[in-house]
Design a protein around this motif. Structure first.
Motif, PDB file in Angstrom:
ATOM      1  N   UNK A   1       0.944  -1.144   0.006  1.00  0.00           N
ATOM      2  CA  UNK A   1      -0.080   0.033   0.076  1.00  0.00           C
ATOM      3  C   UNK A   1       0.801   1.337   0.005  1.00  0.00           C
ATOM      4  N   UNK A   2       0.479   2.150  -0.714  1.00  0.00           N
ATOM      5  CA  UNK A   2       1.176   3.605  -0.937  1.00  0.00           C
ATOM      6  C   UNK A   2       2.574   3.485  -1.833  1.00  0.00           C
ATOM      7  N   UNK A   3       2.978   2.248  -2.351  1.00  0.00           N
ATOM      8  CA  UNK A   3       4.056   2.228  -3.304  1.00  0.00           C
ATOM      9  C   UNK A   3       3.600   3.164  -4.500  1.00  0.00           C
ATOM     10  N   UNK A   4       4.648   3.912  -4.726  1.00  0.00           N
ATOM     11  CA  UNK A   4       4.417   4.853  -5.732  1.00  0.00           C
ATOM     12  C   UNK A   4       5.146   4.299  -7.081  1.00  0.00           C
ATOM     13  N   UNK A   5       5.793   3.281  -6.848  1.00  0.00           N
ATOM     14  CA  UNK A   5       6.684   2.552  -8.201  1.00  0.00           C
ATOM     15  C   UNK A   5       5.857   2.300  -9.013  1.00  0.00           C
ATOM     16  N   UNK A   6       5.835   2.821 -10.329  1.00  0.00           N
ATOM     17  CA  UNK A   6       5.043   2.459 -11.452  1.00  0.00           C
ATOM     18  C   UNK A   6       5.899   1.545 -12.398  1.00  0.00           C
TER      19      UNK A   6
ATOM     20  N   UNK B   1      -6.768   0.223  -8.733  1.00  0.00           N
ATOM     21  CA  UNK B   1      -6.337   1.038  -7.737  1.00  0.00           C
ATOM     22  C   UNK B   1      -5.270   0.689  -7.032  1.00  0.00           C
ATOM     23  N   UNK B   2      -4.694  -0.704  -6.944  1.00  0.00           N
ATOM     24  CA  UNK B   2      -3.644  -1.414  -6.248  1.00  0.00           C
ATOM     25  C   UNK B   2      -2.500  -1.594  -7.300  1.00  0.00           C
ATOM     26  N   UNK B   3      -2.587  -1.351  -8.549  1.00  0.00           N
ATOM     27  CA  UNK B   3      -1.269  -1.715  -9.505  1.00  0.00           C
ATOM     28  C   UNK B   3      -1.918  -2.629 -10.547  1.00  0.00           C
TER      29      UNK B   3
ATOM     30  N   UNK C   1       2.041  -2.147 -18.851  1.00  0.00           N
ATOM     31  CA  UNK C   1       2.418  -1.365 -17.822  1.00  0.00           C
ATOM     32  C   UNK C   1       1.832  -1.774 -16.493  1.00  0.00           C
ATOM     33  N   UNK C   2       2.059  -1.208 -15.387  1.00  0.00           N
ATOM     34  CA  UNK C   2       1.190  -1.225 -13.972  1.00  0.00           C
ATOM     35  C   UNK C   2       1.570   0.157 -13.452  1.00  0.00           C
ATOM     36  N   UNK C   3       0.204   0.662 -12.879  1.00  0.00           N
ATOM     37  CA  UNK C   3       0.563   1.861 -11.962  1.00  0.00           C
ATOM     38  C   UNK C   3       1.176   1.570 -10.638  1.00  0.00           C
ATOM     39  N   UNK C   4       1.480   2.383  -9.695  1.00  0.00           N
ATOM     40  CA  UNK C   4       1.553   2.243  -8.275  1.00  0.00           C
ATOM     41  C   UNK C   4       0.455   1.801  -7.561  1.00  0.00           C
ATOM     42  N   UNK C   5       0.704   1.586  -6.351  1.00  0.00           N
ATOM     43  CA  UNK C   5      -0.560   0.967  -5.629  1.00  0.00           C
ATOM     44  C   UNK C   5      -0.966   2.221  -4.550  1.00  0.00           C
ATOM     45  N   UNK C   6      -2.197   2.760  -5.124  1.00  0.00           N
ATOM     46  CA  UNK C   6      -2.490   3.953  -4.596  1.00  0.00           C
ATOM     47  C   UNK C   6      -3.532   3.853  -3.065  1.00  0.00           C
ATOM     48  N   UNK C   7      -3.675   2.534  -2.876  1.00  0.00           N
ATOM     49  CA  UNK C   7      -4.522   2.148  -1.921  1.00  0.00           C
ATOM     50  C   UNK C   7      -3.498   2.311  -0.557  1.00  0.00           C
TER      51      UNK C   7
ATOM     52  N   UNK D   1      -4.502  -2.323   0.754  1.00  0.00           N
ATOM     53  CA  UNK D   1      -4.423  -3.467   0.060  1.00  0.00           C
ATOM     54  C   UNK D   1      -3.210  -3.667  -0.684  1.00  0.00           C
ATOM     55  N   UNK D   2      -2.351  -4.896  -0.135  1.00  0.00           N
ATOM     56  CA  UNK D   2      -1.189  -5.198  -0.900  1.00  0.00           C
ATOM     57  C   UNK D   2      -1.625  -5.828  -2.373  1.00  0.00           C
TER      58      UNK D   2
END
Ligand SMILES: O=C(O)CCC(=O)C(=O)O
Length: 261
Positions: A96-101, A130-132, A204-210, A213-214
């Motif tokens: 959760x909260x990982x900004x790595x894209x 939301x979580x990547x 691609x995959x976004x970061x985890x914005x939650x 939630x892992x």
């Protein structure tokens, strides 16, 4: 030992066309539990995001999964292949909260292998936008483009191209900027669902914005029967094998055949 889902139905046809398919409920509860536990153990090493790979080379759950779960057969069925070789595995954990894209990219230009490669990416948690969740441009595997490999920073952002003067590659368009011009697909996944995708598909995959939630993913890369060793391609020297001749099937002691019809 448990065998994972092997019923692929219409998926081979869809895979050929789209370059990516989802296999719902592929894992048995046994493998889901085992892989989750193995990932937790591995995380204690405290590596950076992209560095958890090749766990399958050591005896343990990852190796057992690759060799004994039936995943090699599943991959051969999806890809219409007579055999499957095991290339490497990798885990991708976005807490959760990982900004790595994971920016838009293709995989295979980084690897010394021509011909078909399939990655299976297994969701060990529920995954959504939301979580990547992974995003794909279906059909891009068949564009015949070999995009120039590049390095990324800790957030997955573009840093610089490598192999700048190598004419076999072309620079990759900014797919994020032009995403409206493409069909972009993404699946919400339940734990145990499996994505199978081609080494040349744009994804691609976004970061985890939650905040709670892992997003734990376990990926394994496989060679199919038309995969050939191509040491002129790629930047991953650890995937080279001096015992293979250029053009030989990509199967060896280092990259063992794990399924054959
Ligand atoms: O899970 C991720 O963030 C990236 C996965 C990926 O790009 C891959 O497996 O090729």
């Amino acid at each position: 030992m448990d065998i994972i889902k092997t019923e692929t139905g219409h998926l081979a046809e869809e895979y050929k066309r789209e370059g990516v398919v989802v296999v719902r409920g592929a894992l048995t509860p046994f493998w889901l539990d085992q892989l989750r536990a193995a990932v937790e153990q591995e995380l204690k090493r405290g590596e950076r995001y992209f560095a958890y790979r090749n766990m399958r080379t050591n005896p343990g759950i990852f190796q057992d999964f690759c060799l004994k779960s039936g995943v090699g057969r599943l991959v051969a069925d999806i890809g219409g292949s007579d055999w499957t070789s095991l290339i490497f595995d990798q885990m991708f954990v976005k807490e959760p909260g990982t900004k790595t894209q994971t920016g838009w990219h293709t995989d295979q230009p980084y690897w010394p292998v021509a011909g078909p490669i399939i990655t299976t990416w297994i969701a060990l948690d529920a995954v959504d936008a939301n979580n990547g969740a992974l995003e794909f441009i279906p059909g891009s595997h068949a564009w015949g483009q070999k995009y120039r490999p590049f390095t990324t920073d800790q957030l997955g952002g573009f840093v610089d191209y490598v192999k700048k003067d190598d004419p076999q590659y072309v620079d990759m368009p900014d797919f994020e900027a032009e995403r409206d011009q493409h069909r972009v697909v993404q699946w919400d996944l339940e734990p145990g669902d499996l994505l199978a995708f081609d080494g040349f598909i744009v994804h691609s995959a976004m970061g985890n914005r939650t905040s709670i939630r892992r997003r734990r993913g376990y990926a394994v890369r496989f060679g199919l029967d038309q995969a050939r060793y191509d040491p002129d391609q790629g930047v991953a020297e650890w995937l080279e094998d001096d015992l293979l001749s250029p053009g030989a099937p990509y199967v060896s002691q280092k990259f063992p055949q794990i399924f054959a019809r």
